[in-house]
Design an enzyme around this catalytic site. Structure first.
Site, PDB file in Angstrom:
ATOM      1  N   ARG A  47     -62.720  17.063  -6.389  1.00 57.55           N
ATOM      2  CA  ARG A  47     -63.012  18.372  -6.975  1.00 57.55           C
ATOM      3  C   ARG A  47     -64.482  18.501  -7.402  1.00 57.55           C
ATOM      4  O   ARG A  47     -65.068  19.570  -7.258  1.00 57.55           O
ATOM      5  CB  ARG A  47     -62.100  18.555  -8.191  1.00 57.55           C
ATOM      6  CG  ARG A  47     -62.003  19.971  -8.666  1.00 57.55           C
ATOM      7  CD  ARG A  47     -61.151  20.013  -9.918  1.00 57.55           C
ATOM      8  NE  ARG A  47     -59.741  19.824  -9.608  1.00 57.55           N
ATOM      9  CZ  ARG A  47     -58.919  20.816  -9.304  1.00 57.55           C
ATOM     10  NH1 ARG A  47     -59.373  22.056  -9.243  1.00 57.55           N
ATOM     11  NH2 ARG A  47     -57.661  20.601  -9.064  1.00 57.55           N
ATOM     12  N   HIS A 182     -51.501  -4.488  -4.659  1.00 52.30           N
ATOM     13  CA  HIS A 182     -52.623  -5.384  -4.357  1.00 52.30           C
ATOM     14  C   HIS A 182     -52.266  -6.863  -4.495  1.00 52.30           C
ATOM     15  O   HIS A 182     -52.965  -7.714  -3.975  1.00 52.30           O
ATOM     16  CB  HIS A 182     -53.868  -5.018  -5.194  1.00 52.30           C
ATOM     17  CG  HIS A 182     -53.806  -5.474  -6.612  1.00 52.30           C
ATOM     18  ND1 HIS A 182     -53.076  -4.825  -7.573  1.00 52.30           N
ATOM     19  CD2 HIS A 182     -54.379  -6.520  -7.243  1.00 52.30           C
ATOM     20  CE1 HIS A 182     -53.208  -5.456  -8.720  1.00 52.30           C
ATOM     21  NE2 HIS A 182     -53.995  -6.487  -8.558  1.00 52.30           N
ATOM     22  N   GLU A 220     -51.980 -11.972 -18.869  1.00 44.92           N
ATOM     23  CA  GLU A 220     -53.322 -11.387 -18.928  1.00 44.92           C
ATOM     24  C   GLU A 220     -53.861 -11.531 -20.337  1.00 44.92           C
ATOM     25  O   GLU A 220     -53.124 -11.348 -21.310  1.00 44.92           O
ATOM     26  CB  GLU A 220     -53.261  -9.905 -18.571  1.00 44.92           C
ATOM     27  CG  GLU A 220     -52.886  -9.656 -17.134  1.00 44.92           C
ATOM     28  CD  GLU A 220     -53.059  -8.196 -16.791  1.00 44.92           C
ATOM     29  OE1 GLU A 220     -54.167  -7.820 -16.386  1.00 44.92           O
ATOM     30  OE2 GLU A 220     -52.096  -7.434 -16.955  1.00 44.92           O
ATOM     31  N   ASP A 239     -45.673  -1.249 -15.053  1.00 42.24           N
ATOM     32  CA  ASP A 239     -47.017  -1.633 -14.654  1.00 42.24           C
ATOM     33  C   ASP A 239     -47.051  -2.934 -13.847  1.00 42.24           C
ATOM     34  O   ASP A 239     -47.861  -3.085 -12.945  1.00 42.24           O
ATOM     35  CB  ASP A 239     -47.876  -1.775 -15.927  1.00 42.24           C
ATOM     36  CG  ASP A 239     -49.356  -1.865 -15.624  1.00 42.24           C
ATOM     37  OD1 ASP A 239     -49.846  -1.013 -14.874  1.00 42.24           O
ATOM     38  OD2 ASP A 239     -50.018  -2.793 -16.127  1.00 42.24           O
ATOM     39  N   HIS A 244     -45.513  -5.825  -8.767  1.00 38.87           N
ATOM     40  CA  HIS A 244     -46.073  -7.149  -8.489  1.00 38.87           C
ATOM     41  C   HIS A 244     -45.076  -8.305  -8.668  1.00 38.87           C
ATOM     42  O   HIS A 244     -44.936  -9.156  -7.792  1.00 38.87           O
ATOM     43  CB  HIS A 244     -47.283  -7.414  -9.382  1.00 38.87           C
ATOM     44  CG  HIS A 244     -48.291  -6.296  -9.403  1.00 38.87           C
ATOM     45  ND1 HIS A 244     -48.627  -5.576  -8.280  1.00 38.87           N
ATOM     46  CD2 HIS A 244     -49.044  -5.770 -10.407  1.00 38.87           C
ATOM     47  CE1 HIS A 244     -49.537  -4.667  -8.595  1.00 38.87           C
ATOM     48  NE2 HIS A 244     -49.800  -4.757  -9.873  1.00 38.87           N
ATOM     49  N   LYS A 336     -55.664 -15.626 -18.889  1.00 40.34           N
ATOM     50  CA  LYS A 336     -55.364 -14.874 -17.671  1.00 40.34           C
ATOM     51  C   LYS A 336     -54.879 -15.910 -16.654  1.00 40.34           C
ATOM     52  O   LYS A 336     -55.632 -16.800 -16.255  1.00 40.34           O
ATOM     53  CB  LYS A 336     -56.652 -14.206 -17.170  1.00 40.34           C
ATOM     54  CG  LYS A 336     -56.599 -13.742 -15.727  1.00 40.34           C
ATOM     55  CD  LYS A 336     -56.338 -12.285 -15.632  1.00 40.34           C
ATOM     56  CE  LYS A 336     -56.284 -11.811 -14.187  1.00 40.34           C
ATOM     57  NZ  LYS A 336     -55.515 -10.629 -14.000  1.00 40.34           N
TER      58      LYS A 336
HETATM   59  C1  BG6 Z   1     -52.470  -3.569 -12.064  1.00 38.15           C
HETATM   60  C2  BG6 Z   1     -51.993  -3.142 -13.423  1.00 38.15           C
HETATM   61  O1  BG6 Z   1     -51.603  -3.148 -11.070  1.00 38.15           O
HETATM   62  O2  BG6 Z   1     -52.577  -4.996 -12.025  1.00 38.15           O
HETATM   63  C3  BG6 Z   1     -52.935  -3.655 -14.496  1.00 38.15           C
HETATM   64  O3  BG6 Z   1     -51.929  -1.731 -13.482  1.00 38.15           O
HETATM   65  C4  BG6 Z   1     -53.111  -5.148 -14.374  1.00 38.15           C
HETATM   66  O4  BG6 Z   1     -52.463  -3.332 -15.794  1.00 38.15           O
HETATM   67  C5  BG6 Z   1     -53.482  -5.532 -12.956  1.00 38.15           C
HETATM   68  O5  BG6 Z   1     -54.142  -5.535 -15.266  1.00 38.15           O
HETATM   69  C6  BG6 Z   1     -53.476  -7.039 -12.792  1.00 38.15           C
HETATM   70  O6  BG6 Z   1     -54.019  -7.357 -11.561  1.00 38.15           O
HETATM   71  P1  BG6 Z   1     -54.705  -8.758 -11.319  1.00 38.15           P
HETATM   72  O7  BG6 Z   1     -55.043  -8.764  -9.874  1.00 38.15           O
HETATM   73  O8  BG6 Z   1     -55.907  -8.811 -12.220  1.00 38.15           O
HETATM   74  O9  BG6 Z   1     -53.701  -9.789 -11.714  1.00 38.15           O
END
Ligand code: BG6
Length: 485
Positions: A47, A182, A220, A239, A244, A336
């Site tokens: 936009r 991802h 995390e 989330d 995942h 993490k």
């Molecule tokens: C995302 C979530 O899909 O994955 C985030 O929305 C999260 O909240 C992230 O932090 C974690 O991804 P990675 O690759 O850092 O483990």
């Protein structure tokens, strides 16, 4: 790459952070590695009243900050000529007419492939694909393809995910849709299939006869930060678990697919999801919130949103019957770290004259997804110069030692490359997503009724103390074998 036809990549929501931070840097690296078609163009659509010059300037900034490969003046000049921008509304048909005219002009006389990347909130997916369809922009002819990549989250619950799928399927075939998760593009996740099915020695013991339990941790250390507004209406189950963690689980638990083809793999994943026994939220889940979460900007004062969850589930099939799978994930935890541990059973008979109080450690295989990517296998060894004293030692494989530092590409690079090549194995199929939601939905409903109660945990801890009591119910503890903890 083999595709000889020109290819245009159109990014919807191009002024967003993802384009600058991930998508364009990934495309740039692919171009440097000569993995993009000879003739390609990237068109940003959003936009904001930018023009191509402004778009290039912003993307240059992103590349300076985020590119994993060197950006020389010459390379930038050549690459930037392929970047274009057009402003328009995603809901107005007029914008699509303008976009189509621009694409046709860029592509010239010859037919061109098109990949539409939807980096926009899910409620805007339907108007975009319907408008593209109405303008004839999704129609495939001969070798010419039209593909759509959609970002997560895919729906908010089963109902919304199903209606989103229905809406996409009205105008697109399933094999034109690439739904992003991802985690599937992480090298360490892709390697699970190679580890299991490219070796002979693991598969025969990968079952209930030898495995005591499986644990999947995605911890995390970060708080919710600037995403608090989104997060507060979403929470950890939506989330991290629905996508995942359940995807990781399917890869660990699935049967060997007949081939490496996307649908062969995704069929096996669906079978795992279909075999998961419905969970009792009250006894099989823990939900937690870190202290201080409610003070974050955008979070409701009395928010009940969980930033931590742990769950136990069972897969009712011949391979896994009665083997507990533990999943946990949370924000503001100590480290993490994403890790899968396969905990093997103890030897059936102990012939060594060990002291009565000695507790033998059974073998543990740790798949280290991140940050120190690799695999550890703990085995018992005799301590030298004792008659039969034992200690656990590790056999380790680290990506950085075997393949060199920097061998692991950025997940988006892999995803874009596979989508351009028409390989959907790293993307989630519609039925997989709906099955995953059907497992998470009842838990969400129960949590909405405060069952089980919300437990609080300190930032920098390993989650609420209840999560330790919870796993102790099966005489287990949370295990991590990739170092730390
Ligand atoms: C995302 C979530 O899909 O994955 C985030 O929305 C999260 O909240 C992230 O932090 C974690 O991804 P990675 O690759 O850092 O483990």
């Amino acid at each position: 790459m083999s595709d000889k036809l020109p290819t245009t990549i159109v990014i919807f929501g191009a002024t967003g952070d993802l384009t600058q931070r991930k998508l364009v840097p990934a495309l740039y690296t692919l171009w440097q590695k000569e993995r993009l078609p000879q003739a390609f163009q990237i068109v940003g659509f959003s936009r904001s009243e930018w023009d191509s010059a402004e778009f290039r300037k912003k993307m240059k900034k992103g590349l300076d900050e985020h590119s994993r490969t060197e950006l020389t003046k010459e390379d930038w000049k050549e690459f930037s000529e392929r970047l274009h921008y057009i402003s328009g509304s995603t809901t107005e048909p007029d914008g699509y007419k303008k976009l189509n005219d621009m694409l046709t002009e860029l592509e010239g006389e010859q037919p061109a492939n098109r990949m539409y990347y939807l980096s926009v909130p899910p409620k805007i997916f339907p108007p975009i694909v319907h408008n593209l369809y109405d303008q004839g922009m999704t129609k495939e002819e001969g070798d010419v393809w039209r593909r759509v990549i959609v970002e997560k989250p895919f729906g908010f619950d089963l109902e919304s995910a199903t209606s989103l799928n229905d809406s996409l399927h009205e105008v697109l075939d399933e094999d034109q849709i690439y739904r992003i998760d991802h985690y599937l593009a992480k090298e360490t996740v892709q390697n699970i299939l190679v580890f299991r099915f490219g070796n002979t020695i693991f598969e025969p013991i990968w079952n209930r006869n030898y495995i005591e339990s499986v644990q999947i941790t995605a911890a995390e250390s970060v708080e919710v930060g600037s995403r608090a507004g989104y997060y507060d209406s979403s929470g950890v189950l939506r989330d991290m678990f629905q996508n995942h963690l359940l995807q990781l689980l399917t890869i660990v638990a699935m049967e060997p697919p007949a081939s490496f083809a996307a649908n062969a793999i995704r069929n096996e994943k669906s079978k795992v999801l279909e075999s998961i026994r419905p969970m009792h939220a009250a006894t099989e889940t823990v939900r937690g919130q870190y202290v201080g979460y409610r003070q974050a900007e955008g979070v409701a004062d009395r928010s009940q949103t969980a930033t931590y969850a742990a769950m136990r589930l069972f897969i009712d099939n011949w391979r896994w019957k009665d083997v507990p799978f533990y999943l946990r994930s949370g924000k503001a935890l100590k480290e993490k770290k994403t890790e899968i541990t396969i905990n093997f059973k103890s030897p059936p008979h102990m012939m060594f004259p060990l002291p009565a109080e000695y507790h033998i450690n059974s073998n543990m295989l740790s798949i280290c997804i991140q940050p120190d990517e690799g695999i550890h296998l703990s085995v018992e060894a005799k301590v030298p110069d004792t008659s039969a004293e034992m200690r656990s030692v590790d056999m380790e494989f680290h990506y950085k030692d075997s393949f060199g530092a920097g061998a692991i590409p950025e997940a988006y690079e892999r995803l874009l490359f596979e989508a351009l090549n028409g390989d959907a194995s790293l993307f989630t199929r519609g039925d997989n997503i709906e099955l995953a939601w059907s497992l998470i939905d009842p838990i969400l409903k129960s949590w909405d009724e405060s069952v089980p109660p919300l437990m609080f945990y300190e930032q920098g801890s390993w989650g609420p103390t209840e999560s330790h009591k919870f796993i102790a119910q099966t005489q287990d503890i949370w295990r991590m074998g990739c170092g730390g903890h």
